[in-house]
Motif scaffolding. Structure first.
Motif, PDB file in Angstrom:
ATOM      1  N   GLU A 144       0.829  -1.197   0.000  1.00 50.75           N
ATOM      2  CA  GLU A 144       0.000   0.000   0.000  1.00 50.75           C
ATOM      3  C   GLU A 144       0.872   1.259   0.000  1.00 50.75           C
ATOM      4  O   GLU A 144       1.890   1.310   0.706  1.00 50.75           O
ATOM      5  CB  GLU A 144      -0.897   0.029   1.245  1.00 50.75           C
ATOM      6  CG  GLU A 144      -1.893  -1.114   1.344  1.00 50.75           C
ATOM      7  CD  GLU A 144      -3.139  -0.887   0.506  1.00 50.75           C
ATOM      8  OE1 GLU A 144      -3.242   0.172  -0.152  1.00 50.75           O
ATOM      9  OE2 GLU A 144      -4.004  -1.787   0.501  1.00 50.75           O
ATOM     10  N   ILE A 151      -3.724  -1.709  11.986  1.00 48.67           N
ATOM     11  CA  ILE A 151      -4.232  -2.816  11.174  1.00 48.67           C
ATOM     12  C   ILE A 151      -5.367  -2.400  10.248  1.00 48.67           C
ATOM     13  O   ILE A 151      -5.867  -3.198   9.482  1.00 48.67           O
ATOM     14  CB  ILE A 151      -4.704  -3.985  12.070  1.00 48.67           C
ATOM     15  CG1 ILE A 151      -5.694  -3.477  13.109  1.00 48.67           C
ATOM     16  CG2 ILE A 151      -3.515  -4.640  12.750  1.00 48.67           C
ATOM     17  CD1 ILE A 151      -6.348  -4.591  13.880  1.00 48.67           C
ATOM     18  N   ILE A 425     -15.418  -2.187   4.693  1.00 50.48           N
ATOM     19  CA  ILE A 425     -15.273  -3.463   5.405  1.00 50.48           C
ATOM     20  C   ILE A 425     -15.583  -4.652   4.503  1.00 50.48           C
ATOM     21  O   ILE A 425     -15.177  -5.771   4.782  1.00 50.48           O
ATOM     22  CB  ILE A 425     -16.150  -3.507   6.677  1.00 50.48           C
ATOM     23  CG1 ILE A 425     -17.587  -3.048   6.373  1.00 50.48           C
ATOM     24  CG2 ILE A 425     -15.536  -2.623   7.759  1.00 50.48           C
ATOM     25  CD1 ILE A 425     -18.526  -3.108   7.568  1.00 50.48           C
ATOM     26  N   GLY A 461     -12.762  -7.579   4.921  1.00 49.63           N
ATOM     27  CA  GLY A 461     -11.478  -7.293   5.565  1.00 49.63           C
ATOM     28  C   GLY A 461     -11.490  -7.776   7.009  1.00 49.63           C
ATOM     29  O   GLY A 461     -11.810  -7.025   7.918  1.00 49.63           O
ATOM     30  N   ARG A 464      -8.964  -6.026   9.320  1.00 52.73           N
ATOM     31  CA  ARG A 464      -9.399  -4.635   9.422  1.00 52.73           C
ATOM     32  C   ARG A 464     -10.593  -4.508  10.356  1.00 52.73           C
ATOM     33  O   ARG A 464     -10.736  -3.521  11.083  1.00 52.73           O
ATOM     34  CB  ARG A 464      -9.755  -4.101   8.026  1.00 52.73           C
ATOM     35  CG  ARG A 464     -10.351  -2.713   8.047  1.00 52.73           C
ATOM     36  CD  ARG A 464     -10.662  -2.188   6.661  1.00 52.73           C
ATOM     37  NE  ARG A 464      -9.456  -1.791   5.938  1.00 52.73           N
ATOM     38  CZ  ARG A 464      -9.470  -1.220   4.734  1.00 52.73           C
ATOM     39  NH1 ARG A 464     -10.620  -0.974   4.135  1.00 52.73           N
ATOM     40  NH2 ARG A 464      -8.350  -0.892   4.125  1.00 52.73           N
TER      41      ARG A 464
HETATM   42  P1  ATP Z   1      -9.425   0.001  -0.087  1.00 54.81           P
HETATM   43  O1  ATP Z   1     -10.196   0.888  -0.994  1.00 54.81           O
HETATM   44  O2  ATP Z   1      -9.706   0.259   1.382  1.00 54.81           O
HETATM   45  O3  ATP Z   1      -7.960  -0.071  -0.409  1.00 54.81           O
HETATM   46  P2  ATP Z   1      -9.924  -2.254  -1.739  1.00 54.81           P
HETATM   47  O4  ATP Z   1     -10.980  -1.749  -2.627  1.00 54.81           O
HETATM   48  O5  ATP Z   1      -8.541  -2.283  -2.197  1.00 54.81           O
HETATM   49  O6  ATP Z   1      -9.991  -1.466  -0.341  1.00 54.81           O
HETATM   50  P3  ATP Z   1     -10.747  -5.019  -1.919  1.00 54.81           P
HETATM   51  O7  ATP Z   1      -9.698  -5.358  -2.888  1.00 54.81           O
HETATM   52  O8  ATP Z   1     -12.149  -4.990  -2.343  1.00 54.81           O
HETATM   53  O9  ATP Z   1     -10.366  -3.669  -1.161  1.00 54.81           O
HETATM   54  O10 ATP Z   1     -10.574  -5.993  -0.649  1.00 54.81           O
HETATM   55  C1  ATP Z   1     -11.658  -6.512   0.103  1.00 54.81           C
HETATM   56  C2  ATP Z   1     -11.625  -6.009   1.537  1.00 54.81           C
HETATM   57  O11 ATP Z   1     -10.345  -6.193   2.124  1.00 54.81           O
HETATM   58  C3  ATP Z   1     -11.887  -4.532   1.660  1.00 54.81           C
HETATM   59  O12 ATP Z   1     -13.264  -4.284   1.690  1.00 54.81           O
HETATM   60  C4  ATP Z   1     -11.212  -4.187   2.962  1.00 54.81           C
HETATM   61  O13 ATP Z   1     -12.104  -4.408   4.043  1.00 54.81           O
HETATM   62  C5  ATP Z   1     -10.082  -5.176   3.059  1.00 54.81           C
HETATM   63  N1  ATP Z   1      -8.790  -4.540   2.743  1.00 54.81           N
HETATM   64  C6  ATP Z   1      -8.353  -4.086   1.552  1.00 54.81           C
HETATM   65  N2  ATP Z   1      -7.116  -3.576   1.633  1.00 54.81           N
HETATM   66  C7  ATP Z   1      -6.747  -3.715   2.942  1.00 54.81           C
HETATM   67  C8  ATP Z   1      -5.567  -3.383   3.664  1.00 54.81           C
HETATM   68  N3  ATP Z   1      -4.533  -2.828   3.072  1.00 54.81           N
HETATM   69  N4  ATP Z   1      -5.518  -3.677   5.000  1.00 54.81           N
HETATM   70  C9  ATP Z   1      -6.582  -4.265   5.611  1.00 54.81           C
HETATM   71  N5  ATP Z   1      -7.704  -4.588   4.981  1.00 54.81           N
HETATM   72  C10 ATP Z   1      -7.805  -4.330   3.665  1.00 54.81           C
END
Ligand code: ATP
Ligand code: MG
Length: 583
Positions: A144, A151, A425, A461, A464
């Protein structure tokens, strides 16, 4: 088993960690649930791991209840499948790429569409096999750009990801609906306040998609909803309604005006209204602001300069712009870029210079044919009035970049928008056939013809959520867990040094434990003050205080959330507490 604070691997902290900004991060560290190892990398200590496992259990139960089957992939994956779908490159810098000792390329899985599609292709062949929903609860890796808030946004995190495989669109809609319902049950069981909003599908590809956002002021996502209809969307997904194109007939000619000292929209509007004698009143909404950015496609070296035109009364929303241009990387122009492109006259950039110099120009959807604008004349201290779209300039396309504001008309035509913030979430996508096309995942139909499978992908997540629940459930003293995820049912505080108080508390704890209550027993040789402060910080929903009152045959039950205290006869304590923790 009784958990004893005297031997529990736990050290609580009095001070907030220096790098923590949001309450959940501060409290989870202070209460000894997690510890930082690297940016976006955290270890789970005993209490934290319990909460994580409790959340996993809720998620797993609801996935199983809807008929999904659990499998598990490695996180260490070969390059080839991701190369095949283009995501090896498209994922950009967020993908952790590595090599093995033989020099072969690997990645740490950020999400697993490729592997699930390939696995289903490997095992299933007939239409009779479908539909199927598979899931895993597994560690994901994403480098990221901004790991944040402990977390909440990690570079290593736990996700429940599931994937549906159906023969047709109706089947996909059904699988999507099953997930939507299961997610609602999960988040209700976790006691979360959340909204379901329309979303963009991002790097995933595909069409219909919704996000579940936990309501939180500290959230990174902004969503809007209508005051009158059910419309709700992440601002990244708001599609600006375009007004109808207007006739070009009879519109005044464009005129260039000398407008000294007007580098901002406000100074320009003031000048137009007081100094030009045009006999009209202008507002910021009549001006066209051109913001210069540069973009780079994944895997490319070269940046492309891009002009973004928005009505002057609105700012460019960086996140909306990035979502619109995904998967390209977006950056603002630097001084060197202006020097290299002298036709860009800062503060006075107009569509003409961009088009004459082959710079792509994308505009807000409100800038339709027949609309007239005040904009830069590509010359210092000069603006052009009545520059008409479709007559004097032709944009290369539209872009959703302008900020969405409270009070804007709802895109569905009903009511106006109000905005709030949230934390993502969960995310549900109807992917369609992007991945099954890439791997030619077909089922043999009843007529012996192949049917291309259609796919959905759905994420929660999990790690998260530990932070999100903490974000919604805390007060100034510490964490306040809902029962469904709490690391224990009951926190027994021994408040006193007497042998008899210790013995009485031990006896109660043993009886409660035998009755299936998860007891955290503070049997340390510390002062009652220290023990109470830790109990508040740790956040178990019910606190039982065994102290002086024991001699009179009473103990005190305290509700962590409301702070209410109640003295009860020690003889009734077990029955009372068993009932309480099961309610
Ligand atoms: P975000 O916009 O927050 O980066 P994302 O669109 O990249 O999320 P998805 O690829 O749809 O997320 O991932 C599914 C779920 O995993 C998300 O809804 C979120 O709750 C969780 N998630 C995504 N990135 C992270 C992270 N870096 N750390 C913790 N949880 C995460
Ligand atoms: Mg992300």
């Amino acid at each position: 088993m009784i958990t004893r604070m005297s031997s529990l691997f736990l050290r609580t902290l009095r001070e907030d960690p220096a790098d923590a900004e949001v309450p959940s991060h501060k409290l989870l560290v202070r209460a000894g649930y997690v510890r930082r190892v690297a940016p976006g990398g955290y270890s789970w200590l005993p209490l934290g791991l319990r909460v994580l496992r409790n959340i996993e259990r809720v998620v797993r139960e609801e996935m199983e209840a809807m008929g999904a089957q659990e499998i598990q992939f490695p996180a260490l994956l070969p390059r080839e499948p991701y190369e095949k779908t283009g995501r090896w490159t498209e994922y950009g810098d967020a993908l952790f790429r590595l090599k093995d000792r033989k020099g072969a390329d690997y990645l740490l899985g950020p999400t697993h569409e490729e592997l699930f599609a390939l696995t289903v292709k490997g095992e299933y062949s007939s239409y009779k096999d479908y539909p199927v929903i598979l899931y895993q609860i597994q560690t994901k890796y994403r480098d990221e750009a901004r790991p944040r808030a402990g977390i909440l946004r990690g570079r290593e995190f736990v996700m429940k990801d599931s994937y549906s495989f159906d023969l047709d669109d109706d089947g996909l809609a059904r699988s999507y609906g099953l997930h939507r319902d299961a997610y609602i049950k999960i988040f209700e069981r976790l006691g979360l306040e959340y909204v379901i909003v329309a979303a963009t599908s991002g790097a995933m590809g595909g069409s219909a998609s919704e996000e579940f956002l936990a309501i939180a002021e500290t959230g990174e996502d902004t969503y809007v909803r209508s005051t009158e209809s059910g419309f709700a969307a992440n601002v990244e997904a708001v599609v600006t309604p375009a007004p109808p194109a207007r006739s070009l007939d009879g519109l005044p000619e464009a005129q260039v005006h000398h407008t000294p000292g007007t580098p901002t929209i406000a100074t320009l509007v003031d000048y137009l209204n007081t100094k030009t004698g045009l006999g009209r009143t202008f507002t910021a909404a009549d001006t066209l602001k051109n913001v210069m950015v540069k973009i780079r496609q994944p895997g490319e070296k070269e940046w492309e300069i891009l002009g973004i035109g928005v009505p002057g009364d609105r700012e460019v929303d960086q996140k909306r712009l990035e979502a619109s241009l995904e998967p390209a990387e977006v950056a603002l122009l630097e001084e060197a870029d202006f020097t290299a492109n002298p036709f860009l006259v800062k503060g006075y950039i107009g569509p003409k210079a961009l088009q004459d110099n082959g710079v792509r120009y994308l505009v807000d959807p409100r800038i339709v044919t027949g609309t007239a604008w005040v904009t830069g004349a590509d010359k210092a201290d000069h603006h052009v009035v009545d520059l008409v779209a479709g007559r004097d300039f032709t944009p290369d396309g539209t872009v959703e970049a302008a900020e969405v504001r409270e009070g804007d008309a709802s895109p569905d035509g009903h009511g106006t928008l109000v905005a709030a913030r949230g934390i993502e979430i969960g995310h549900i996508f109807q992917l369609g056939r992007k991945y099954t096309d890439a791997f030619e995942v077909d089922a043999l139909g009843a007529d012996s013809k192949p049917i291309r499978i259609t796919m959905g992908s759905y994420g929660v997540g999990v790690s998260r959520l530990v932070a999100v629940v903490a974000e919604q459930y805390h007060d100034e003293l510490g964490l306040v867990w809902p029962r469904s995820v709490a690391p224990a049912d009951l926190h027994v505080v021994i408040a006193g040094k007497d042998e008899s108080v210790f013995a009485g508390a031990e006896k109660l704890a043993a009886e409660l434990d035998a009755a299936g209550v998860r007891v955290l027993l503070d049997d340390r040789k510390a002062t009652p003050g220290v023990k109470f402060a830790d109990a508040e910080l740790i956040g178990v929903p019910t606190i039982l205080v065994v102290g002086r009152g024991l001699a009179k045959g009473v103990v005190e039950v305290k509700d962590r959330a409301s702070g209410e205290r109640q003295e009860i006869p020690v003889d009734d304590a077990v029955t009372h507490l068993v009932k309480l923790v099961r309610s």
